[in-house]
Write a protein that holds these residues in place. Structure first.
Motif, PDB file in Angstrom:
ATOM      1  N   SER A 253       0.833  -1.206   0.000  1.00  0.00           N
ATOM      2  CA  SER A 253       0.000   0.000   0.000  1.00  0.00           C
ATOM      3  C   SER A 253       0.868   1.256   0.000  1.00  0.00           C
ATOM      4  N   TYR A 254       2.048   1.208   0.650  1.00  0.00           N
ATOM      5  CA  TYR A 254       2.953   2.360   0.627  1.00  0.00           C
ATOM      6  C   TYR A 254       3.411   2.651  -0.799  1.00  0.00           C
ATOM      7  N   TRP A 255       3.822   1.596  -1.498  1.00  0.00           N
ATOM      8  CA  TRP A 255       4.381   1.778  -2.833  1.00  0.00           C
ATOM      9  C   TRP A 255       3.314   2.155  -3.860  1.00  0.00           C
ATOM     10  N   SER A 256       2.056   1.895  -3.534  1.00  0.00           N
ATOM     11  CA  SER A 256       0.954   2.228  -4.432  1.00  0.00           C
ATOM     12  C   SER A 256       0.298   3.564  -4.087  1.00  0.00           C
ATOM     13  N   ARG A 257       0.816   4.255  -3.065  1.00  0.00           N
ATOM     14  CA  ARG A 257       0.269   5.545  -2.615  1.00  0.00           C
ATOM     15  C   ARG A 257      -1.187   5.425  -2.166  1.00  0.00           C
ATOM     16  N   LEU A 258      -1.498   4.308  -1.515  1.00  0.00           N
ATOM     17  CA  LEU A 258      -2.808   4.160  -0.904  1.00  0.00           C
ATOM     18  C   LEU A 258      -2.777   4.787   0.491  1.00  0.00           C
ATOM     19  N   SER A 259      -3.908   5.216   0.977  1.00  0.00           N
ATOM     20  CA  SER A 259      -3.967   5.895   2.272  1.00  0.00           C
ATOM     21  C   SER A 259      -3.582   4.958   3.415  1.00  0.00           C
ATOM     22  N   TYR A 260      -2.914   5.517   4.413  1.00  0.00           N
ATOM     23  CA  TYR A 260      -2.666   4.797   5.664  1.00  0.00           C
ATOM     24  C   TYR A 260      -2.613   5.804   6.798  1.00  0.00           C
ATOM     25  N   LEU A 261      -3.053   5.363   7.962  1.00  0.00           N
ATOM     26  CA  LEU A 261      -3.075   6.184   9.159  1.00  0.00           C
ATOM     27  C   LEU A 261      -2.103   5.610  10.183  1.00  0.00           C
ATOM     28  N   GLY A 262      -1.207   6.465  10.679  1.00  0.00           N
ATOM     29  CA  GLY A 262      -0.210   6.039  11.651  1.00  0.00           C
ATOM     30  C   GLY A 262      -0.573   6.508  13.051  1.00  0.00           C
ATOM     31  N   PHE A 263      -0.353   5.637  14.029  1.00  0.00           N
ATOM     32  CA  PHE A 263      -0.656   5.940  15.422  1.00  0.00           C
ATOM     33  C   PHE A 263       0.590   5.674  16.266  1.00  0.00           C
ATOM     34  N   GLY A 264       0.791   6.528  17.284  1.00  0.00           N
ATOM     35  CA  GLY A 264       1.946   6.370  18.146  1.00  0.00           C
ATOM     36  C   GLY A 264       2.981   7.443  17.893  1.00  0.00           C
ATOM     37  N   SER A 265       3.932   7.571  18.810  1.00  0.00           N
ATOM     38  CA  SER A 265       4.939   8.623  18.705  1.00  0.00           C
ATOM     39  C   SER A 265       5.793   8.405  17.458  1.00  0.00           C
ATOM     40  N   GLY A 266       5.903   9.449  16.641  1.00  0.00           N
ATOM     41  CA  GLY A 266       6.730   9.396  15.441  1.00  0.00           C
ATOM     42  C   GLY A 266       6.106   8.700  14.252  1.00  0.00           C
ATOM     43  N   ALA A 267       4.889   8.186  14.374  1.00  0.00           N
ATOM     44  CA  ALA A 267       4.258   7.475  13.255  1.00  0.00           C
ATOM     45  C   ALA A 267       3.926   8.446  12.127  1.00  0.00           C
ATOM     46  N   HIS A 268       4.004   7.953  10.898  1.00  0.00           N
ATOM     47  CA  HIS A 268       3.701   8.753   9.711  1.00  0.00           C
ATOM     48  C   HIS A 268       2.366   8.328   9.116  1.00  0.00           C
ATOM     49  N   SER A 269       1.695   9.272   8.461  1.00  0.00           N
ATOM     50  CA  SER A 269       0.401   9.019   7.830  1.00  0.00           C
ATOM     51  C   SER A 269       0.372   9.609   6.434  1.00  0.00           C
ATOM     52  N   PHE A 270      -0.495   9.044   5.609  1.00  0.00           N
ATOM     53  CA  PHE A 270      -0.728   9.539   4.257  1.00  0.00           C
ATOM     54  C   PHE A 270      -2.204   9.383   3.952  1.00  0.00           C
ATOM     55  N   TRP A 271      -2.857  10.496   3.643  1.00  0.00           N
ATOM     56  CA  TRP A 271      -4.289  10.479   3.373  1.00  0.00           C
ATOM     57  C   TRP A 271      -4.492  10.948   1.941  1.00  0.00           C
ATOM     58  N   ASN A 272      -5.091  10.090   1.118  1.00  0.00           N
ATOM     59  CA  ASN A 272      -5.099  10.357  -0.320  1.00  0.00           C
ATOM     60  C   ASN A 272      -6.494  10.154  -0.932  1.00  0.00           C
ATOM     61  N   PRO A 273      -7.441  11.028  -0.609  1.00  0.00           N
ATOM     62  CA  PRO A 273      -8.770  10.886  -1.200  1.00  0.00           C
ATOM     63  C   PRO A 273      -8.883  11.484  -2.596  1.00  0.00           C
ATOM     64  N   ASP A 274      -7.873  12.308  -2.991  1.00  0.00           N
ATOM     65  CA  ASP A 274      -7.999  13.081  -4.231  1.00  0.00           C
ATOM     66  C   ASP A 274      -6.931  12.776  -5.275  1.00  0.00           C
ATOM     67  N   GLY A 275      -6.059  11.789  -5.005  1.00  0.00           N
ATOM     68  CA  GLY A 275      -4.997  11.467  -5.951  1.00  0.00           C
ATOM     69  C   GLY A 275      -3.705  12.215  -5.700  1.00  0.00           C
ATOM     70  N   LEU A 276      -3.772  13.330  -4.984  1.00  0.00           N
ATOM     71  CA  LEU A 276      -2.556  14.079  -4.636  1.00  0.00           C
ATOM     72  C   LEU A 276      -2.073  13.654  -3.251  1.00  0.00           C
ATOM     73  N   GLY A 277      -2.895  13.890  -2.233  1.00  0.00           N
ATOM     74  CA  GLY A 277      -2.594  13.366  -0.907  1.00  0.00           C
ATOM     75  C   GLY A 277      -2.021  14.392   0.054  1.00  0.00           C
ATOM     76  N   ARG A 278      -2.065  14.022   1.310  1.00  0.00           N
ATOM     77  CA  ARG A 278      -1.538  14.836   2.404  1.00  0.00           C
ATOM     78  C   ARG A 278      -0.722  13.928   3.315  1.00  0.00           C
ATOM     79  N   ARG A 279       0.451  14.378   3.689  1.00  0.00           N
ATOM     80  CA  ARG A 279       1.313  13.618   4.600  1.00  0.00           C
ATOM     81  C   ARG A 279       1.518  14.400   5.894  1.00  0.00           C
ATOM     82  N   TRP A 280       1.661  13.653   7.002  1.00  0.00           N
ATOM     83  CA  TRP A 280       2.020  14.264   8.263  1.00  0.00           C
ATOM     84  C   TRP A 280       2.680  13.209   9.141  1.00  0.00           C
TER      85      TRP A 280
END
Length: 381
Positions: A253-280
């Motif tokens: 899913s990472y390599w396909s740019r599918l959305s994922y939500l990270g939980f915990g200290s230092g975890a990364h997330s990617f939210w991609n409902p529009d094809g561009l996406g947002r990272r935090w």
């Protein structure tokens, strides 16, 4: 919306000498309190989402998640099902240090819903485990694998490392042979990299860490693919090999740019409902993370709204990590040919140089390019 979940557990028995992950040595009294923070963060994220989520994969990473008792892992899986629609056939992976496992603990994880185990074996030589600063022994690794099978795990991945200090090509061949003999469903085989800020970097800078030369390291990489594919594993990503149907669904899913939500200290997330996406990313400091959750705030830091150019670049350098290649037609449909023009010109150049191979609208790394993949990916940044 479909999205994978990643849960970061930052505690280890001790910090390995090569590790630059967000992790720290465990003092023995943080586990349940940290899990409560994770549960609260999952609740806060659920409340903040504008639409329901279905979750096909859940990954416990670290750190050493296998320091958590099965009952704590079970509570997190239950929360994932309640808040994020964890699917009935979801892949649920737990990273584990062999030195933390017992038959009872493994049976408990399996009963809690973990169905894929990732064992951080790294080496089958005691001297190399000690050199890496690992917190387990070779007998513990072998016992953990056997116990995992007895506990009902039929999807086990092992991590192995090459290009280690004092390791020869013959040593690496022997390690791969031992790994193959265990018959795991998946093997992640990585080269050691000397990361900034680690004890290994300080040793390397002082000339006290002698690594295999570039040529021998390249031969180790080539030997990895030769032996594992010869044993029936499919080389599906730069450092990953799996039996058919046993690739890491979560990592794909990472390599396909599918959305994922990270939980915990230092975890990364990617939210991609529009094809561009947002990272935090979440606050990496545990005190900062705890303070945010205690204040009923999401611990987001450094949010980035990706531009069209960012999304196109990511699509190429992430998609080409998968050795079956990248399909161009969906990218053209998603972004438009004009947005892809510069990248397609780079693709044509790499095709002419024989570094990429085309099969209709699909492009992939040429066999000889896999070993220099990072230099090719950098052209798409």
């Amino acid at each position: 919306m479909r999205a994978g979940l990643y849960i970061h557990f930052p505690f280890c028995l001790k910090k390995c000498l090569y590790c630059d992950f967000n992790s720290t040595a465990w003092s023995g009294d943080e586990l349940s309190g940290y899990v409560e923070l994770l549960l609260r963060e999952m609740e806060l994220r659920h409340e903040a989402l504008a639409e329901p989520v279905q979750t096909p994969t859940l990954y416990f990473g670290g750190g050493t998640p296998s320091l958590m008792a099965p009952v704590l892992v079970g509570r997190l899986i239950e929360q994932a099902a309640l808040r994020f629609g964890l699917e009935g056939d979801a892949e649920v992976t737990l990273e584990a240090n062999p030195g933390t496992l017992t038959p009872e603990r493994l049976s408990g994880y399996r009963a809690a819903g973990v169905n894929r185990l990732s064992l951080g074996i790294q080496s089958f030589e005691e001297r190399l485990l000690q050199r890496l600063g690992r917190a387990h022994t070779v007998p513990q690794a072998l016992a953990a694998f056997d116990q995992a099978r007895r506990a009902g795990f039929d999807n086990v991945s092992i991590d192995l490392m090459h290009s280690l200090p004092g390791q020869s090509l013959d040593d690496w061949r022997a390690a791969l042979g031992q790994g193959i003999a265990l018959a795991p469903e998946h093997v992640s085989a990585y080269a050691l990299s000397v990361e900034e800020g680690t004890p290994f970097e300080r040793l390397y800078d002082r000339g006290e860490l002698i690594l295999p030369g570039e040529e021998e390291a390249a031969r180790m990489f080539e030997t990895t693919a030769e032996l594992l594919t010869g044993a029936g594993y499919l080389h599906y990503e730069i450092s990953n090999f799996g039996r058919p149907g046993r690739f890491s669904r979560h990592n794909q899913s990472y390599w396909s740019r599918l959305s994922y939500l990270g939980f915990g200290s230092g975890a990364h997330s990617f939210w991609n409902p529009d094809g561009l996406g947002r990272r935090w990313n979440n606050a990496a400091d545990l005190d900062d993370y705890r303070a945010a959750i205690t204040a009923h705030l999401l611990p987001e830091r450094e949010p980035v709204e990706l531009s069209l150019e960012d999304a196109v670049s990511e699509s190429f350098f992430l998609g080409l990590r998968v050795l079956t290649g990248l399909e161009l037609s969906p990218l053209k449909a998603a972004f438009g040919e004009e947005a892809l023009a510069g990248r397609l010109a780079q693709v044509d150049e790499l095709l002419r140089a024989g570094l990429l191979v085309a099969d209709g609208e699909r492009i992939r790394l040429a066999d000889r390019s896999v070993i220099i993949a990072n230099s090719i990916f950098s052209r798409f940044l």
